[in-house]
Design an enzyme around this catalytic site. Structure first.
Site, short mmCIF file in Angstrom:
data_model
loop_
_atom_site.label_atom_id
_atom_site.label_comp_id
_atom_site.label_asym_id
_atom_site.label_seq_id
_atom_site.Cartn_x
_atom_site.Cartn_y
_atom_site.Cartn_z
N PHE A 145 -2.92 0.92 -6.81
CA PHE A 145 -2.93 2.14 -7.20
C PHE A 145 -3.32 2.34 -8.21
O PHE A 145 -2.30 1.72 -9.44
CB PHE A 145 -1.62 3.32 -7.03
CG PHE A 145 -1.29 4.36 -7.38
CD1 PHE A 145 -2.23 5.60 -6.88
CD2 PHE A 145 -1.58 4.26 -9.16
CE1 PHE A 145 -1.88 6.63 -6.65
CE2 PHE A 145 -0.94 6.19 -9.24
CZ PHE A 145 -1.42 6.99 -8.14
N ASP A 230 -3.19 -4.28 -15.30
CA ASP A 230 -2.90 -2.46 -15.09
C ASP A 230 -0.87 -2.65 -15.39
O ASP A 230 -0.34 -3.50 -14.15
CB ASP A 230 -3.26 -2.33 -13.82
CG ASP A 230 -2.89 -0.52 -13.78
OD1 ASP A 230 -0.91 -0.38 -14.51
OD2 ASP A 230 -2.96 0.26 -12.95
N LYS A 259 2.77 5.14 -18.47
CA LYS A 259 4.57 5.33 -18.78
C LYS A 259 5.12 5.33 -19.18
O LYS A 259 5.29 6.38 -19.88
CB LYS A 259 4.67 5.21 -17.24
CG LYS A 259 3.85 5.59 -15.79
CD LYS A 259 4.12 5.65 -15.06
CE LYS A 259 3.71 6.33 -13.64
NZ LYS A 259 2.74 5.45 -12.86
C1 LIG Z 1 1.08 5.78 -12.65
C2 LIG Z 1 0.01 4.52 -12.68
C3 LIG Z 1 -1.11 5.34 -12.52
C4 LIG Z 1 -1.32 6.53 -13.84
O1 LIG Z 1 -0.73 6.90 -14.07
P1 LIG Z 1 -0.97 7.94 -14.57
O2 LIG Z 1 -0.07 8.57 -15.85
O3 LIG Z 1 -0.25 9.66 -13.05
O4 LIG Z 1 -2.29 8.40 -14.48
C5 LIG Z 1 -2.39 4.30 -12.79
N1 LIG Z 1 -1.86 2.94 -12.28
C6 LIG Z 1 -0.27 1.99 -12.15
C7 LIG Z 1 -0.21 1.17 -11.67
C8 LIG Z 1 0.74 2.95 -11.81
O5 LIG Z 1 1.52 3.12 -11.65
#
Ligand SMILES: *Cc1c(COP(=O)(O)O)cnc(C)c1O
Length: 403
Positions: A145, A230, A259
């Site tokens: 994700f 990520d 985040k």
């Molecule tokens: C939430 C998340 C994203 C995307 O972030 P947004 O601010 O919602 O665009 C990307 N990678 C990971 C691992 C995430 O948990």
């Protein structure tokens, strides 16, 4: 209209009538928050066990972050990057310091930061590695994700994320997660990067085998491929270290953050890398109207300082071990597995017990807001400021729902 006079039911009805149905929220309408707690419109109190997918590591309305925001809001909020602002440089320096990186590119949302990492890796591939024009390939993992843009959902393995949104661009190769042989096999002359989460959060808190990220870093290095990590969800203390990669004693080539970088107040994201890699960007290559704005930088600086100075990473490690241990001790006919690291915890519900959703609904009735992820998993990811008494309060209710 004075929304204070509307009931939760009325507000949900308004949301469903006028808002797009791209989410399926639990039927609770939150109107106030503090620390690990939130209150609904009728004044009922709940513990927030989701933390907005780990964007609230510092807790709701952390006084230091609110203060920094308020002070900045009264001075300067937006300049665009056409001019310098006095908050940008110090924030970049702080980010480089905590991650031992040399350079940062700031964006707003996580998906934008991932897009930025993709652009950086591709351009690095053409300019530095010498990959043939338009042939760059990035390896990604099944059940990843990384966000919701069309490029990113184009390399998702989740049918629903892609369904109806094509056509998608080429340039991504999918391999199983936690599989080093597959990584070695997938690398070719045009491979520029390996984009991976140290723990797959949205996939259901999937923790890879021990040493996976460390070995992946070694394989990438040997093959002149960038490790693009990520840490949008796992970073900034969530898993018990400031960054989850610290468990493997490595440093990613491109670190992606978001985040909790915004302290739960504001979207702040970015990528960090060496000067060599970041150097592929020249003026005009990439940008964002709001990325790196002074309000974001002031909030981001304070959000990071709170994590570092309050040792929220260590608190997450301690609280997380205790929480996981106690969850594992629950004798429940419904639990298949309890897994996680720090305060990123998932309980997988047995398929014979149905999906996780009804358990989350029962938890809500008892005052705990948790959200299912991927049908069978209940995620527990409270703000890292949670104390033992609060964890015990939650455990009592979780035990009740699961037994
Ligand atoms: C939430 C998340 C994203 C995307 O972030 P947004 O601010 O919602 O665009 C990307 N990678 C990971 C691992 C995430 O948990």
């Amino acid at each position: 209209m004075d929304t204070q006079q509307l009931s939760s039911r009325d507000l949900i009805k308004l949301a469903e009538t006028h808002g797009a149905h791209n989410y399926h929220p639990l039927p609770v309408v939150i109107s106030k928050a503090s620390g690990v707690w939130v209150w609904d419109v009728e004044g009922k109190k709940y513990m927030d066990m989701l933390s907005s997918y780990s964007a609230l590591n510092q807790g709701h309305l952390h006084p230091r972050i609110v203060d920094a925001a308020r002070r900045q809001m009264e001075r300067l909020t937006l300049t665009s990057r056409a001019f310098h602002n006095d908050q940008f440089g110090p924030f970049c320096e702080l980010l480089c310091k905590i991650s031992s990186q040399e350079s940062v590119l700031l964006m707003n949302t996580g998906a934008e930061a991932v897009e930025t990492a993709i652009k950086a890796a591709r351009k690095w591939g053409y300019r530095i590695k010498g990959v043939e024009p338009d042939k760059a390939e990035i390896i990604v993992c099944e059940n990843n994700f990384h966000g919701r843009t069309t490029t990113i959902v184009g390399f998702s393995s989740e049918h629903q994320y892609r369904d109806g949104f094509g056509p998608f661009g080429p340039g991504f190769k999918m391999i199983p997660y936690s599989d080093l042989e597959a990584l070695e096999r997938a690398i070719g002359p045009s491979t520029v990067g390996f984009l991976v989460e140290p723990i797959q959060g949205e996939a259901g808190i999937i923790v890879p085998h021990e040493g996976y990220i460390g070995e992946a870093a070694r394989i990438c290095k040997e093959n002149n491929v960038l490790l693009m990590l990520d840490e949008i969800q796992t970073g900034l203390g969530r898993t018990g270290k400031l960054f989850c990669y610290e468990y493997d004693s490595i440093k990613p080539d491109i670190l992606i953050v978001g985040k909790a970088l915004g302290g739960g107040l504001y979207p702040v994201s970015g990528i960090l890398a060496s000067k060599d890699i970041m150097g592929v960007f020249t003026p005009g290559d990439h940008g964002s109207t709001f990325g790196g704005n002074p309000l974001a930088c002031a909030i981001g600086s304070e959000a990071v300082k709170v994590i570092v100075e309050e040792r929220l990473d260590e608190r997450a490690a301690q609280a997380g071990s205790y929480f996981i241990e106690r969850l594992r001790a629950i004798q429940s006919p419904h639990i298949k597995e309890v897994r996680g690291k720090g305060l990123l915890i998932g309980i997988e519900v047995k398929e014979s017990s149905g999906t996780a959703r009804p358990f989350c609904e029962r938890l809500m009735e008892l005052g705990i807001l948790a959200k299912e992820t991927h049908q069978q998993v209940i995620r527990f990811a409270p703000p890292l400021v949670i104390d033992q008494e609060e964890i015990d309060w939650a455990l009592e209710r979780i035990t009740k729902v699961l037994t």
